[in-house]
Design an enzyme around this catalytic site. Structure first.
Site: not given
Length: 223
Positions: A6, A124
């Site tokens: 990412c 996360d």
């Protein structure tokens, strides 16, 4: 093991990640040091192999705009990384091929994951993109019968341990493979992807339903 890289900002980094074995590359449209313009991402996406999952990362963006950007850029996935409601998430999912919904580790909303209608639950740290690792025990509350993508402070040195502890469907990394925000380090990229792939849990074959999950062969992932 599904691996997503990412915070990609350049064509060179996107192509390198794919060449090294990444299954998905993510582009951040939310305010961030790694934020990129939709037009720039559209140019990059055109040069990537069609079997790579291209992901747009949004945070508390209007659902209609999320859909518009995903469709205009030609992305396969909308990753919702904010406080999107189940209604917002379902709206987006009705108009794009796939949705990854992010949750902070330990968030009780994970108990209602099915209400969001997303394809993947991303777990996360409380500070996404910061490189801060969280207590992996908090990820153990993720739905066991759904695809879980683990993020938050992962790097080449700890990803194998994280996979062994949490046993996720996939892993997601941004800062852990960078030399500076938005610029990937080739050595770290190679090491991370290699370590993640090698750490994938191996299961003995018992029957057709017990085969390891292969995302490339799962027709439900494609529109």
């Amino acid at each position: 093991m599904f691996v997503k890289i990412c915070g990609v900002t350049t064509e060179e980094d996107a192509l390198l990640a794919v060449a090294l074995g990444a299954d998905a590359v993510g582009f951040v449209f939310a305010p961030s040091p790694r934020q990129v313009r939709p037009g720039r991402v559209a140019d990059i996406v055109k040069r990537l192999p069609p079997d790579v999952l291209t992901v747009g990362v949004f945070r508390d963006e209007a659902p209609a705009r999320v859909v518009s950007i995903v469709q205009e850029v030609g992305l396969k996935v909308a990753q919702l990384h904010g406080h999107e409601t189940p209604t917002d998430t379902r709206f987006v999912r009705a108009h794009v091929p796939l949705v990854f919904k992010a949750f902070v580790a330990g968030d009780r909303s994970l108990d209602r994951f099915d209400d969001f209608g997303a394809d993947v639950a991303l777990i996360d740290s409380p500070a996404p993109g910061s490189g801060q690792m969280f207590d992996w025990a908090l990820a153990e509350g993720a739905p066991s019968n759904r695809r879980v993508l683990l993020a938050g402070g992962l790097n080449p040195d700890n990803v194998a341990d994280a996979i062994a502890r949490v046993r996720p469907w996939g892993v997601d990394v941004a800062s852990g493979v960078e030399r500076s925000p938005g610029h990937k380090d080739p050595v770290k990229l190679r090491a991370f992807i290699s370590a993640a792939k090698k750490a994938a849990p191996k299961r003995e074959y018992i029957g057709e339903g017990d085969l390891p999950y292969d995302w490339e062969e799962d027709e439900s992932l494609w529109p």
